[in-house]
Design an enzyme around this catalytic site. Structure first.
Site, short mmCIF file in Angstrom:
data_model
loop_
_atom_site.label_atom_id
_atom_site.label_comp_id
_atom_site.label_asym_id
_atom_site.label_seq_id
_atom_site.Cartn_x
_atom_site.Cartn_y
_atom_site.Cartn_z
N HIS A 1 -15.27 -39.41 -21.83
CA HIS A 1 -15.53 -39.86 -20.44
C HIS A 1 -14.43 -39.96 -19.20
CE1 HIS A 1 -18.70 -39.48 -16.98
NE2 HIS A 1 -18.62 -40.09 -16.45
N SER B 1 -17.07 -37.76 -12.19
CA SER B 1 -18.31 -38.88 -13.26
C SER B 1 -19.82 -37.68 -12.07
CB SER B 1 -18.40 -39.47 -13.26
OG SER B 1 -19.92 -40.43 -13.93
N ASP C 1 -17.48 -36.44 -24.82
CA ASP C 1 -17.89 -37.09 -23.81
C ASP C 1 -19.35 -37.90 -24.62
OD1 ASP C 1 -19.20 -38.47 -21.63
OD2 ASP C 1 -18.31 -37.04 -19.83
#
Length: 855
Positions: free
Chosen positions: A820, A713, A786
């Site tokens: 994610h 991330s 995601d």
């Protein structure tokens, strides 16, 4: 050519003249991989080089960066023509035996204490999902993901086994609860009376409510109940054994069919008002989406007595999002109303806050909250409604001209509310004390990153500051008040002889030592009741009768177990065993140091089991930058080395089992005023990585000429930025990152200005725009589904295309069905395989000093 297909055969896509140079993705057994390689770049990284100073990429004048941005985007939008790229198809791969063995161990059990503190539930949960689970049909509407067939959230965590035991008689045998075959049981919750509990079972066609009793080994379903968890996933307790759940309306019928042809364009307008929006995925996009969302989200409020099995619908179906009991005879409800938005998720839709009788009849509309207008907008009017768990009084915050006030409305809820307090900062929370006379009001100052807690008399009188601290404070954090559940299902803060009981992690420069304090409500002074020893990590879960405490205790070699602690000593309640004893052979050390400007930093050094003194192992640095308002808070050590480690399946720590050193959770502070803190972020990242590498070299156990850097991330964005700015690393691993901040133009991380107000900050935080400076190989991994704001899969796709178009070396691995964070066992194993293989190719054999990268 640097890289080879490993495992499955690497295949070149046959291209016609019109396709030459295009990146092609195709699926072989469901994994799609794209690969590009550079020419001289490969040879550069086969040799052992010296550590070099940072390149001046971040010091390019803004006009040149803008030109670079335009060039990079031109390459991207043109589909990266004339690029050497290869489409690779492969089946799911698995890591080496040592890592695979750890992944296949069960997760540690979870514990839950009944509200009456007489029974302990031990829950054994499935560690990973499967691709089959992720492949179940889901709808993505209004920012939600749910299964239309069962009206439930996607991918609940299945309960595999459930055990109960007495806390009053710890020597009594543990009892197993039989889980009927079929479906997936999940969402365990105690009833307030402590004698019963509930579970949800998801079948192929419904989500059902099941009930268990402490004294019985079997579960029973609540008849005729089909839960609708789309907007209200949690039950609401209103009594010792009564609750309200959202259910599928009777005779709901079939969902609205999709139109054969679109009725027309879905038009949106901006009428001259400033309304910045976040890039949210899965929003409504047309009239059919609206109808489909309303069909699936509409539910009936149903009151259930789990002792008798009796249930009763309350009123008519609606888009219910929240219910709370008020005293003995009323309900506070919130429901969504039209118009819906194509730019906001469901929680930004208009809603009606209403007061109702217990049978569902409407008494009064308390507020009609408008459609949320933009990111971070502070709308004038009421919000944050809550009720006293004792007398049913209503409380809420109201904003007027940027200032908050707290108001109260007493039964019978007629007339206007009474103002209790005007706040200096933004209202955050109102938590009621168990004395029924006071509450703890929390307010926050986001601009300062500051939190204040006020003791508020509920019947009037001045509020008094009890404590305050920085929102990221660790060393001097007062802890969090302990809570317990009343018979009516509401949670309140525990007081004991005029004190709050405060539990916290007890962070220190040497690690964490959890504590339990008494915080005096009279003068705000603290007295320590308990603190963990340095060699173990022991935290208080709840006080029991007398002076007994229920604690959870662990150490680097002992898994978490529950203990009873009293004046005479410590006695074990559970005896969970180490599921992965091979991890105890890893050498771990919390390492502290300073960066060039004196800010304290740290990382967890993890060395492989076969490491010998005097060796220098190639290493992976894994980090996630953190934003701070001040140097003092940024310098506080995070993490500890006195805890038991069962790394998550995606953790790069497992690479230590394959011979690499891993610098886990390396701190990377970015310090500055939130109004302009990101102006110096690039320079601070460079200071961070230089300090980490310098400390690694000083330790002597790391080969600083064979280093990789990685992150997930925000850590992935950091990785690409660092590779663009330095020659310290041989390669990088970037998972689920954001690489073009112009796609999130109204803020990211702690940057609150818009792109047009802080253009330079956005450009310098966008490694896509500096892609021609990334000369090191980069592994990109991203979940194809995601749904995290700002990290759409397009971010990795575009960065790969830009790298390919500028002659970079990269591998792009999009993971089917994953979001994610990757949860399927197949995906987790494949990611570990990709990371291990990448390091082997970049850094060489970790057990051979100075080994060259693979050719």
């Amino acid at each position: 050519m640097c890289w080879h297909g490993s495992g499955a055969v690497a295949r070149r896509v046959a291209m016609g003249p019109q396709d030459e140079g295009e990146r092609r993705l195709f699926t072989v057994a469901s994994v799609k991989i794209a690969l590009t390689w550079g020419g001289d770049t490969c040879r550069k990284h086969l040799a052992v080089g010296d550590k070099r100073m940072a390149r001046a990429a971040f010091n390019i004048p803004i006009t040149q960066r803008a030109a670079a941005m335009a060039a990079a985007l031109a390459v991207t939008l043109a589909g990266a023509p004339n690029v050497q790229a290869q489409g690779l198809g492969t089946s799911y791969q698995q890591p080496g035996a040592a890592v695979r063995e750890v992944l296949d161990t069960p997760s540690l059990p979870r514990y839950s204490v009944s509200p009456d503190r007489q029974t302990l539930a031990t829950l054994e949960l499935r560690r990973f999902a499967s691709l089959e689970e992720l492949a179940r049909p889901v709808l993505r509407l209004a920012g939600l993901r749910f299964e239309p067939a069962t009206s439930s959230p996607q991918n609940p965590t299945p309960l595999q086994r459930l055990h109960l035991r007495s806390l009053l008689n710890p020597d009594a045998p543990e009892r197993n609860v039989d889980l009927p075959i079929g479906g997936v049981f999940h969402s365990f919750a105690w009833a307030p009376d402590g004698r019963r509990f509930i579970l949800v079972r998801r079948t192929e066609t419904a989500s059902e409510l099941w009930v268990g009793e402490v004294g019985r080994p079997s579960l029973q379903p609540v008849a005729f109940i089909k839960l609708n968890q789309v907007l209200m996933p949690e039950p609401v307790w209103i009594g010792p054994h009564e609750l309200i759940v959202a259910t599928v309306p009777d005779r709901r019928g079939a969902p609205p069919p999709a139109p054969r042809l679109p009725p027309g364009p879905a038009v949106q307008e901006s009428l001259g008002k400033t309304a910045p929006e976040r890039p949210l995925p899965g929003l409504l996009s047309d009239a059919h989406d609206e109808a489909l969302f309303e069909f699936h989200a509409r539910s009936t409020l149903t009151r259930v007595d789990i002792a008798s099995g009796f249930s009763r619908d309350l009123g008519t179906p609606g888009l219910w999002t929240r219910v709370q009991a008020l005293g003995e005879g009323h309900l506070l409800t919130e429901r969504l109303t039209r118009p819906f938005s194509y730019a906001q998720a469901w929680d930004g839709f208009p809603r009606s806050v209403e007061l109702r009788q217990r049978d569902g009849r409407l008494l009064r509309e308390l507020a009609r909250l408008p459609l949320k207008s933009s990111v971070g907008a502070e709308v004038n009017g009421p919000r944050a409604f809550t009720a006293s768990p004792f007398d049913g009084a209503l409380f809420w915050a109201e904003t007027s001209n940027g200032r908050d006030r707290l108001v109260r409305l007493d039964p019978p809820y007629s007339g206007e509310p009474q103002e209790l307090l005007r706040l200096a900062n933004r209202f955050a929370r109102l938590a009621f004390l168990d004395d029924g006379q006071q509450a703890l009001l929390t307010e926050s100052d986001r601009s300062r990153g500051w939190v204040r807690a006020l003791l508020l008399p509920l019947r009037g009188g001045p509020a008094r500051l009890l404590f305050e601290h920085a929102s990221r404070e660790r060393y001097h954090h007062p802890g969090t008040p302990l809570e317990h559940q009343l018979a009516n299902g509401r949670s309140v803060l525990i007081t004991d002889h005029g004190d709050l009981l405060m539990a916290g992690p007890g962070a220190t420069p040497r690690g964490e030592r959890p504590f339990l304090d008494r915080l005096s409500l009279k003068d705000g002074s603290s007295a320590r009741v308990f603190q963990s020893g340095e060699a173990v990590y022991e935290q208080v879960l709840t006080p029991l009768d007398g002076d007994r405490l229920l604690t959870q205790r662990e150490s680097p070699t002992e898994p978490p177990n529950l203990f009873l602690r009293d004046g005479t000593g410590l006695s074990a309640l559970t005896r969970s065993k180490d599921p992965s004893p091979q991890l105890r052979r890893l050498r771990r050390e919390l390492v502290s140091f300073k960066r060039a400007d004196g800010v304290d930093m740290s990382f967890q050094l993890v060395l492989p089991p076969d490491f010998k003194e005097g060796e220098h192992r190639p290493a992976l640095i894994w980090a996630y930058p953190q934003d701070y308002n001040d140097r003092a808070t940024a310098s506080q050590t995070s993490g500890t080395d006195n805890r038991f480690s069962q790394p998550a399946g995606l953790s790069p720590l497992l690479l230590a089992l394959e011979g690499y050193a891993v610098l886990m959770d390396a701190s990377m502070p970015i310090i500055g005023d939130p109004r302009n803190g990101f102006d110096s972020a690039a320079e601070q990242l460079l200071m961070d990585v230089h300090a980490i590498v310098d400390k690694a070299e000083e330790l002597g156990s790391v080969d600083v000429h064979r280093l990789a850097i990685g992150g997930h991330s925000y850590g992935a964005s950091m990785t690409a930025s660092v590779l663009a700015a330095t020659d310290l690393f041989r390669c990088g691993i970037a998972r689920s990152g954001a690489y073009n901040r112009t796609l999130t133009p109204f803020g990211f991380q702690n940057e609150r200005r818009s792109f047009w107000d802080a253009r330079d900050s956005y450009l310098r935080a966008s490694p896509l725009l500096l892609v021609d400076h990334i000369k090191e190989p980069l592994l990109l991994i991203h979940g194809e589904a995601d749904d995290n704001p700002g990290t759409a899969p397009m971010q990795s796709e575009r960065l790969f295309q830009a790298l390919a178009g500028t002659g970079g070396t990269a591998r792009y691995v999009p993971l089917p069905l994953e979001s994610h964070n990757y949860v399927a066992r197949e995906s987790v194993g494949h990611v570990q395989w990709e990371m291990s293989r990448w390091l082997h190719q970049c850094l060489g054999d970790p057990r051979v000093p100075g080994a060259a990268a693979s050719k």
